[in-house]
Design a protein around this motif. Structure first.
Motif: not given
Length: 554
Positions: A243-244, A469
């Motif tokens: 995630k990110g 991500r």
């Protein structure tokens, strides 16, 4: 207690097949690195299961010795995270011993053996096969070590080929041994005794601490079941993880060819320059993608295809960070496209370098004449049929083609010199078509850092994006019907997968070699030529003569 089983089976590949299509036979199993890394990431985040079984089947193999280092580095991540790693193999060769060295428990089949007798690389030569078919070939190359077409014009290795491949095998062996010595905490003398010709039974392997137990796979699993150890499941996406900020991993795996990515009976999996450039352009426009990691696993191919992909990456780099991670092989054209990297990661035994260019001109005149086919031609200018497979080259034409190869070689040198901030003279000393291991490439300044794909991801996260991500590209979705059919097909001959007349198949692939400047690594060419020779031997004249006529007219 739960355990998770990782099955190493099939041929190691970075990702899935390059393009869509409904296969007509079951293709060879592939062990996908992208899915394996996604599983490792999931296991690292999960508190349970703590125990992980690495089941290495006899059918697991890599394309180069760096493949074991690629898998081993991921196992090391699990071990450092406190996971309890068990390794099971029926036989222990150098690769199995390397992977087992990362694990705390090493199980071998009771009837298995440990044999680590060193590394060897056989070579095939096709000079006599061409002569028997009355086929001739002229080779133009730059670089004493650029031997990708030596198998066409010679019947043995020359001193330069022998020198470079001996160095590569020695370097790979040392890199594998160092990890084994560290993992087993054994002496150099014990390793030397193992490689001096010893073949140990399972009982001897346990007695000398190369394995910790002798058990068959059903016995091992049954013992765990009796002790209430149950298999765990793991949900993993095949599109990426994390995630990110968006980080794209673009896989370029296979021979580099012009046109679309495809799979051929001779060249195998291929990366088409049109397909790759379109994908790179989409990543350039994608606002969610903040950085791109290009994963290269290619021995090269067409010089023009390599240059086109390089130019597309150059445009991408003006807008987003581009980092390159080299896989098992990233040589010649594979190195060419890597020269747009902000940072270049290699495995210790990655096969890289091979900075050089070559070209082949086939002459089929005598071959056709032996089948009663003669030729004539009408042309407007003296050299209008330059490179025609119906005649020999003139002295002037040889000189012109030699100049083309020289210019392409100089362009390759200039590009690498700019990439490494070195003089062309410095790069020329490391070039001449010579291949290097990744360890040597870092030492000589041709690469930046030893590490795998996870290290490249960590570099991007640390320098550019923070939490990220990771998403895999290209994404080729197969329909439900395609997936169902591919799962339920029986193996067949290679020709069954490609519903094209055999003669047309072979000569279509030969056309890709004829008159095209190439930047490729020798074993890749040997693989192609072996497949071509096999097909030619199996064809009757009526199968290839019509296509040979078309090939000569193009």
């Amino acid at each position: 207690m739960r355990y998770y089983e990782v099955v190493l089976d099939g041929v190691l590949h970075d990702s899935g097949p390059p393009g869509r299509g409904m296969p007509l036979r079951r293709s060879q199993p592939r062990f996908r690195l992208d899915l394996f890394i996604a599983k490792v990431e999931a296991l690292l985040k999960a508190r349970k299961p703590r125990r992980i079984l690495i089941h290495c089947k006899p059918t697991f193999r890599t394309q180069a010795y760096a493949g074991y280092q690629i898998i081993g580095s991921q196992l090391q991540r699990l071990a450092k995270a406190g996971k309890e790693l068990w390794f099971y193999g029926e036989q222990y060769g150098i690769g199995e011993l390397y992977l087992a060295s990362v694990c705390s428990h090493r199980v071998i089949h009771p009837l298995g053996f440990v044999q680590v007798l060193g590394l060897a690389r056989p070579f095939l030569f096709f000079k006599k096969a061409l002569q028997d078919r009355r086929l001739q070939v002229e080779v133009f190359r730059r670089g004493r070590y650029k031997g990708a077409l030596d198998s066409l014009r010679s019947d043995r290795l020359d001193q330069f080929q022998r020198e470079q491949y001996h160095a590569v095998l020695e370097g790979s062996m040392h890199a594998l041994q160092d990890r084994i010595l560290e993992g087993y905490a054994c002496s150099r003398e014990a390793m030397d005794a193992l490689t001096s010709g010893s073949i140990l039974s399972a009982h001897e392997a346990v007695g000398r601490n190369w394995a910790t137990a002798r058990m068959s796979y059903p016995e091992l699993i049954g013992d765990w079941r009796d002790n209430k150890h149950r298999p765990a499941t793991l949900k993993v996406r095949d599109t990426g993880f994390g995630k990110g900020a968006g980080v794209a991993v673009l896989f370029l795996e296979g021979a580099l060819v012009t046109g679309r990515s495809r799979k051929s009976p001779v060249f195998g999996q291929s990366v088409g320059s049109d397909t790759a450039c379109e994908q790179i352009a989409r990543l350039e426009r994608n606002r969610r993608v903040k950085a791109v990691i290009v994963r290269i696993n290619s021995g090269g191919g067409s010089a023009t295809a390599s240059a086109s992909i390089h130019d597309a990456l150059e445009r991408l780099r003006r807008k987003k960070p581009v980092v390159v991670s080299m896989g098992e092989i990233a040589a010649s054209g594979g190195y060419w496209i890597a020269t747009q990297a902000e940072r270049l990661f290699v495995e210790p035994s990655t096969i890289t370098g091979s900075i050089g260019v070559l070209m082949a001109i086939f002459n089929m005149r005598e071959f056709l004449k032996s089948h009663g086919i003669t030729e004539d031609i009408v042309k407007t200018h003296e050299h209008a049929d330059l490179g025609s497979p119906l005649r020999k080259l003139s002295g002037i034409e040889r000189q012109k083609l030699d100049e083309i190869v020289s210019k392409l070689y100089y362009a390759f040198l200039r590009r690498v010199a700019e990439f490494r901030n070195r003089s062309i003279a410095d790069i020329d000393k490391l070039a001449e078509g010579r291949v290097w291991t990744g360890q040597d490439a870092v030492r000589l300044g041709l690469a930046d850092e030893l590490g795998g794909l996870s290290d490249a991801i960590e570099y991007v996260r640390r320098i550019h994006t923070g939490p990220c991500r990771v998403r895999y590209f290209p994404r080729e979705k197969r329909s439900l019907l395609e997936r169902l059919i591919s799962r339920n097909l029986a193996p067949a001959s290679p020709a069954a997968e490609f519903p094209t007349p055999a003669g047309e198949l072979v000569l279509n692939e030969c056309a890709l070699l004829h008159r095209h400047p190439l930047a490729l690594w020798e074993p890749l060419m040997e693989q192609w030529l072996g497949a071509i020779a096999t097909e030619l031997r199996s064809l009757a004249p009526h199968q290839y003569i019509p296509e040979a006529r078309r090939f000569c007219s193009e």
